[in-house]
Scaffold this motif. Sequence first.
Motif, PDB file in Angstrom:
ATOM      1  N   CYS A   1       5.792  11.667  -9.905  1.00 15.13           N
ATOM      2  CA  CYS A   1       5.051  10.443  -9.594  1.00 15.13           C
ATOM      3  C   CYS A   1       3.618  10.537 -10.114  1.00 15.13           C
ATOM      4  CB  CYS A   1       5.063  10.166  -8.099  1.00 15.13           C
ATOM      5  SG  CYS A   1       4.317  11.479  -7.095  1.00 15.13           S
ATOM      6  N   ALA A   2       3.004  11.719  -9.995  1.00 14.87           N
ATOM      7  CA  ALA A   2       1.632  11.901 -10.461  1.00 14.87           C
ATOM      8  C   ALA A   2       1.533  11.737 -11.971  1.00 14.87           C
ATOM      9  CB  ALA A   2       1.126  13.281 -10.047  1.00 14.87           C
ATOM     10  N   ARG A   3       2.571  12.207 -12.662  1.00 13.35           N
ATOM     11  CA  ARG A   3       2.572  12.079 -14.116  1.00 13.35           C
ATOM     12  C   ARG A   3       2.774  10.634 -14.563  1.00 13.35           C
ATOM     13  NH1 ARG A   3       7.076  15.802 -15.847  1.00 13.35           N
ATOM     14  NH2 ARG A   3       7.468  16.281 -13.664  1.00 13.35           N
ATOM     15  N   LYS A   4       3.484   9.860 -13.767  1.00  9.28           N
ATOM     16  CA  LYS A   4       3.734   8.464 -14.126  1.00  9.28           C
ATOM     17  C   LYS A   4       2.603   7.527 -13.710  1.00  9.28           C
ATOM     18  CE  LYS A   4       7.877   8.855 -15.946  1.00  9.28           C
ATOM     19  NZ  LYS A   4       8.159   8.461 -17.344  1.00  9.28           N
ATOM     20  N   CYS A   5       1.748   7.949 -12.775  1.00 15.52           N
ATOM     21  CA  CYS A   5       0.669   7.084 -12.287  1.00 15.52           C
ATOM     22  C   CYS A   5      -0.347   6.830 -13.403  1.00 15.52           C
ATOM     23  CB  CYS A   5      -0.033   7.717 -11.088  1.00 15.52           C
ATOM     24  SG  CYS A   5      -1.391   6.705 -10.452  1.00 15.52           S
ATOM     25  N   PRO A   6      -0.592   5.554 -13.769  1.00 22.51           N
ATOM     26  CA  PRO A   6      -1.486   5.268 -14.903  1.00 22.51           C
ATOM     27  C   PRO A   6      -2.966   5.434 -14.588  1.00 22.51           C
ATOM     28  CG  PRO A   6      -0.715   3.221 -13.941  1.00 22.51           C
ATOM     29  CD  PRO A   6       0.014   4.314 -13.222  1.00 22.51           C
ATOM     30  N   VAL A   7      -3.328   5.563 -13.304  1.00 20.37           N
ATOM     31  CA  VAL A   7      -4.755   5.638 -12.945  1.00 20.37           C
ATOM     32  C   VAL A   7      -5.105   6.941 -12.223  1.00 20.37           C
ATOM     33  CG1 VAL A   7      -5.077   3.137 -12.876  1.00 20.37           C
ATOM     34  CG2 VAL A   7      -4.309   4.341 -10.815  1.00 20.37           C
TER      35      VAL A   7
ATOM     36  N   THR B   1       0.873  -1.170   0.000  1.00 20.70           N
ATOM     37  CA  THR B   1       0.000   0.000   0.000  1.00 20.70           C
ATOM     38  C   THR B   1       0.913   1.224   0.000  1.00 20.70           C
ATOM     39  OG1 THR B   1      -1.640  -1.199   1.306  1.00 20.70           O
ATOM     40  CG2 THR B   1      -1.870   1.201   1.171  1.00 20.70           C
ATOM     41  N   PRO B   2       1.203   1.767  -1.168  1.00 20.32           N
ATOM     42  CA  PRO B   2       2.150   2.880  -1.239  1.00 20.32           C
ATOM     43  C   PRO B   2       1.655   4.091  -0.460  1.00 20.32           C
ATOM     44  CG  PRO B   2       1.777   1.928  -3.405  1.00 20.32           C
ATOM     45  CD  PRO B   2       0.747   1.348  -2.491  1.00 20.32           C
ATOM     46  N   ALA B   3       2.576   4.779   0.155  1.00 20.24           N
ATOM     47  CA  ALA B   3       2.279   6.019   0.877  1.00 20.24           C
ATOM     48  C   ALA B   3       3.422   6.993   0.645  1.00 20.24           C
ATOM     49  CB  ALA B   3       2.101   5.741   2.359  1.00 20.24           C
ATOM     50  N   ILE B   4       3.093   8.279   0.653  1.00 26.72           N
ATOM     51  CA  ILE B   4       4.098   9.315   0.419  1.00 26.72           C
ATOM     52  C   ILE B   4       4.474   9.956   1.751  1.00 26.72           C
ATOM     53  CG2 ILE B   4       4.574  11.517  -0.712  1.00 26.72           C
ATOM     54  CD1 ILE B   4       2.696  10.683  -2.940  1.00 26.72           C
ATOM     55  N   GLU B   5       5.781   9.938   2.034  1.00 26.58           N
ATOM     56  CA  GLU B   5       6.298  10.584   3.242  1.00 26.58           C
ATOM     57  C   GLU B   5       6.382  12.084   2.988  1.00 26.58           C
ATOM     58  OE1 GLU B   5       7.324  11.286   6.845  1.00 26.58           O
ATOM     59  OE2 GLU B   5       7.112   9.167   6.260  1.00 26.58           O
ATOM     60  N   ALA B   6       5.522  12.837   3.680  1.00 30.92           N
ATOM     61  CA  ALA B   6       5.401  14.267   3.408  1.00 30.92           C
ATOM     62  C   ALA B   6       6.713  15.017   3.590  1.00 30.92           C
ATOM     63  CB  ALA B   6       4.328  14.876   4.307  1.00 30.92           C
ATOM     64  N   SER B   7       7.513  14.604   4.565  1.00 29.53           N
ATOM     65  CA  SER B   7       8.763  15.322   4.840  1.00 29.53           C
ATOM     66  C   SER B   7       9.794  15.140   3.730  1.00 29.53           C
ATOM     67  CB  SER B   7       9.344  14.856   6.169  1.00 29.53           C
ATOM     68  OG  SER B   7       9.681  13.470   6.107  1.00 29.53           O
ATOM     69  N   LEU B   8       9.640  14.081   2.927  1.00 31.75           N
ATOM     70  CA  LEU B   8      10.599  13.816   1.849  1.00 31.75           C
ATOM     71  C   LEU B   8      10.095  14.272   0.487  1.00 31.75           C
ATOM     72  CD1 LEU B   8      11.801  10.217   2.837  1.00 31.75           C
ATOM     73  CD2 LEU B   8      12.954  12.381   3.276  1.00 31.75           C
ATOM     74  N   CYS B   9       8.774  14.452   0.375  1.00 32.59           N
ATOM     75  CA  CYS B   9       8.184  14.817  -0.915  1.00 32.59           C
ATOM     76  C   CYS B   9       8.491  16.270  -1.259  1.00 32.59           C
ATOM     77  CB  CYS B   9       6.672  14.594  -0.880  1.00 32.59           C
ATOM     78  SG  CYS B   9       5.840  15.005  -2.436  1.00 32.59           S
TER      79      CYS B   9
ATOM     80  N   LYS C   1      12.494  10.343  -7.223  1.00 31.54           N
ATOM     81  CA  LYS C   1      13.941  10.503  -7.105  1.00 31.54           C
ATOM     82  C   LYS C   1      14.375  10.795  -5.673  1.00 31.54           C
ATOM     83  CE  LYS C   1      14.422  12.266 -11.835  1.00 31.54           C
ATOM     84  NZ  LYS C   1      14.882  13.409 -12.674  1.00 31.54           N
ATOM     85  N   PHE C   2      13.395  10.929  -4.773  1.00 24.75           N
ATOM     86  CA  PHE C   2      13.721  11.344  -3.406  1.00 24.75           C
ATOM     87  C   PHE C   2      13.395  10.262  -2.369  1.00 24.75           C
ATOM     88  CE2 PHE C   2      12.430  15.031  -5.970  1.00 24.75           C
ATOM     89  CZ  PHE C   2      13.617  15.746  -5.965  1.00 24.75           C
ATOM     90  N   ASN C   3      13.072   9.035  -2.852  1.00 27.58           N
ATOM     91  CA  ASN C   3      12.730   7.928  -1.948  1.00 27.58           C
ATOM     92  C   ASN C   3      11.629   8.301  -0.962  1.00 27.58           C
ATOM     93  OD1 ASN C   3      14.714   6.155  -3.025  1.00 27.58           O
ATOM     94  ND2 ASN C   3      16.283   7.195  -1.816  1.00 27.58           N
ATOM     95  N   ALA C   4      10.672   9.076  -1.463  1.00 29.44           N
ATOM     96  CA  ALA C   4       9.594   9.555  -0.600  1.00 29.44           C
ATOM     97  C   ALA C   4       8.411   8.600  -0.554  1.00 29.44           C
ATOM     98  CB  ALA C   4       9.120  10.929  -1.073  1.00 29.44           C
ATOM     99  N   ILE C   5       8.391   7.593  -1.441  1.00 32.02           N
ATOM    100  CA  ILE C   5       7.240   6.686  -1.512  1.00 32.02           C
ATOM    101  C   ILE C   5       7.653   5.326  -0.961  1.00 32.02           C
ATOM    102  CG2 ILE C   5       5.491   5.660  -3.009  1.00 32.02           C
ATOM    103  CD1 ILE C   5       6.015   7.915  -4.986  1.00 32.02           C
ATOM    104  N   THR C   6       6.922   4.856   0.011  1.00 29.35           N
ATOM    105  CA  THR C   6       7.234   3.576   0.647  1.00 29.35           C
ATOM    106  C   THR C   6       5.980   2.725   0.714  1.00 29.35           C
ATOM    107  OG1 THR C   6       6.770   4.449   2.847  1.00 29.35           O
ATOM    108  CG2 THR C   6       9.042   4.618   2.045  1.00 29.35           C
ATOM    109  N   GLY C   7       6.165   1.423   0.990  1.00 29.02           N
ATOM    110  CA  GLY C   7       5.036   0.539   1.214  1.00 29.02           C
ATOM    111  C   GLY C   7       4.688   0.518   2.689  1.00 29.02           C
ATOM    112  N   ALA C   8       3.402   0.306   3.006  1.00 29.43           N
ATOM    113  CA  ALA C   8       2.970   0.298   4.417  1.00 29.43           C
ATOM    114  C   ALA C   8       3.501  -0.943   5.100  1.00 29.43           C
ATOM    115  CB  ALA C   8       1.468   0.354   4.500  1.00 29.43           C
TER     116      ALA C   8
END
Length: 633
Positions: A591-597, A577-585, A626-633
């Motif tokens: 990422c939004a441009r690459k998201c297919p849905v 379940t991907p989540a974005i770490e606000a402090s790193l984003c 590029k900032f390792n801001a997206i992680t899995g839960a």
Amino acid sequence: MSAALMELQAMGEAYGKSSKHFRRRVVICAGTGCMANGAMKVFEALRKEAGDHGISLDIELDFEETRDRDGLLTKSGCQGFCQMGPLLSIEPDGILYCKVRPTDVAEIVSQTLLDGKAVERLLYPHPTTGKPCRGRHEIPFYALQQRTVLKSCGSLDPEDIREYLSQGGYRSAAKAYLEMQPDAVCGEILASGLRGRGGGGFPTGRKWEMARVQPGPKKYIVCNGDEGDPGAFMDRSVMEGNPHAVIEGMMIAARAIGADEGYVYVRAEYPLAVARVRRAAADAEKLGLLGDDLFGTGMGFRVHVMEGAGAFVCGEETALLASIEGQRGMPMPKPPFPAQCGLFGKPTIINNVETLASVPLILAQGAAAFKETGTPASPGTKTFALTGHVANTGLIEVPFGTSLRHIVYEVGGGVTGKDGRISEAGFKAVQIGGPSGGCLTREHLDLPMDFDNLTSIGAMVGSGGLVVMNQETCMVQVAKFFMQFTQNESCGKCVPCREGTRQMLALLDDITEGRATEETLPLLEMLARNVKVGALCGLGKTAPNPVLSTLKHFRDEYEAHVHRKVCPSRVCKALMTPAIEASLCKGCTLCARKCPVGAIIGERKTAHQIDPGKCIRCGACVDACKFNAITGA
């Protein structure tokens, strides 16, 4: 001593004498790995650059030449340290250069060949001290091994039979034909304790004796070079680096059982091995080492080289024999065993490459000396292909009884993490023996590795593949990978293997994609045990091993996938379940441009969020960030 043997020995002595006229010998590794990385470009650049500096680098030794010469430039087979290739060694300077490129050649010629100084930037840095290692004796990867079968693979020119003769080549075969009777040859191999290096570990001398006592004038020797395990390249390297040792081993086996014909069965994906074995057989026949009158005894033996079509099942001996006969490669029930009724219905001995390459060494040094290495039940050494999350990958050889800890942490230099650096707590498991093997865990790090010890814990030596895995590895995915391979390679002859592996793979898919239920694990385990018992051949019977061993040692990972729908290693995308770490984003919107849905929302230069209802867990955002801001839960 026969006149034929005296002539061969004289040729070997002449080679040794002529080689002393060269001030240096420069050897470029010409195994498949180094050649793929441009070794032959280095070879040609050396010839040209040396010539431009007035240095004569001969590429062929001339017996008639009696003047001192600058150097001899030759090729070798795999030198083992594959990740550091192309490798270049210079003797008698004792220098080994790593990752040599054509652009490095000018410096090597001017600094080493002209001034005798090492080019330090091309030397291997010691993993602990960082100090440049001048040669193999200073490099832990080499110094901590005991190379016997592989000893000549990194120095001998595999395409020059004269050099093999100069090192005592074919003298063991001559001894077998001129000084020993077949029963004595079988007895010596049996006394040595040599066990088949192809995986099963059956005593080689016992197998030979079974064929020796069979009646009839026609018998065969078959060398099984159909090495198909993922990550395994031991047999390939021996065939490429010292093909004459394999042929000599076949000759000795032929003497032991009374065979006059042999086949080397090599998979077509090994074109360099095929070419070098064919050349070795042709050169041996030209010198009378193969043919109708071996060493003047009147006994004959001829070798044919056959390319396999790439079917994994042809590594099984009865399927291999069917392929040689021109039939579809499918296994047959046993008994009768090939030693009783094999190729074309005649008694046949099938040994793998490493086993046969060990035979001349045994006759040369004696059974008692051979047994001094290894363990009482598993004498000698074993080659392994060390790959995966380990600092030093390549081809190694260690005595049986060596611990996994020594191989991984000493020879291999330690376990690496995601960043490629050494991780002290990174070790998770080793898959040994490929699709037929099993997992070794931290509790097995100090287990003396031999045939019996590994069998006792549900693993096996197999062909010798060792895949090291770190803590970031999902063991369910590992089992799935090997099951996918086995299912694709099943010949389809028996239902347990054909359908059982298919259903096991489907259950593993359910587990990694979040569809598993409470019944999945018990069903998977029951199915695996049924396939193990019911499959026709050894390959089918061992296909469930990776599943059963990972279930045994990493059941908690399976249960996390099934019950909590979580992959602890964060590898199975369907369970993330991907989540974005606000402090790193940084709000770059990539990422939004690459998201297919369109599951990612947020304004530019502000922290983004992922809508879990829309997210399909494809991983595109993770790859894009590029900032390792997206992680899995």
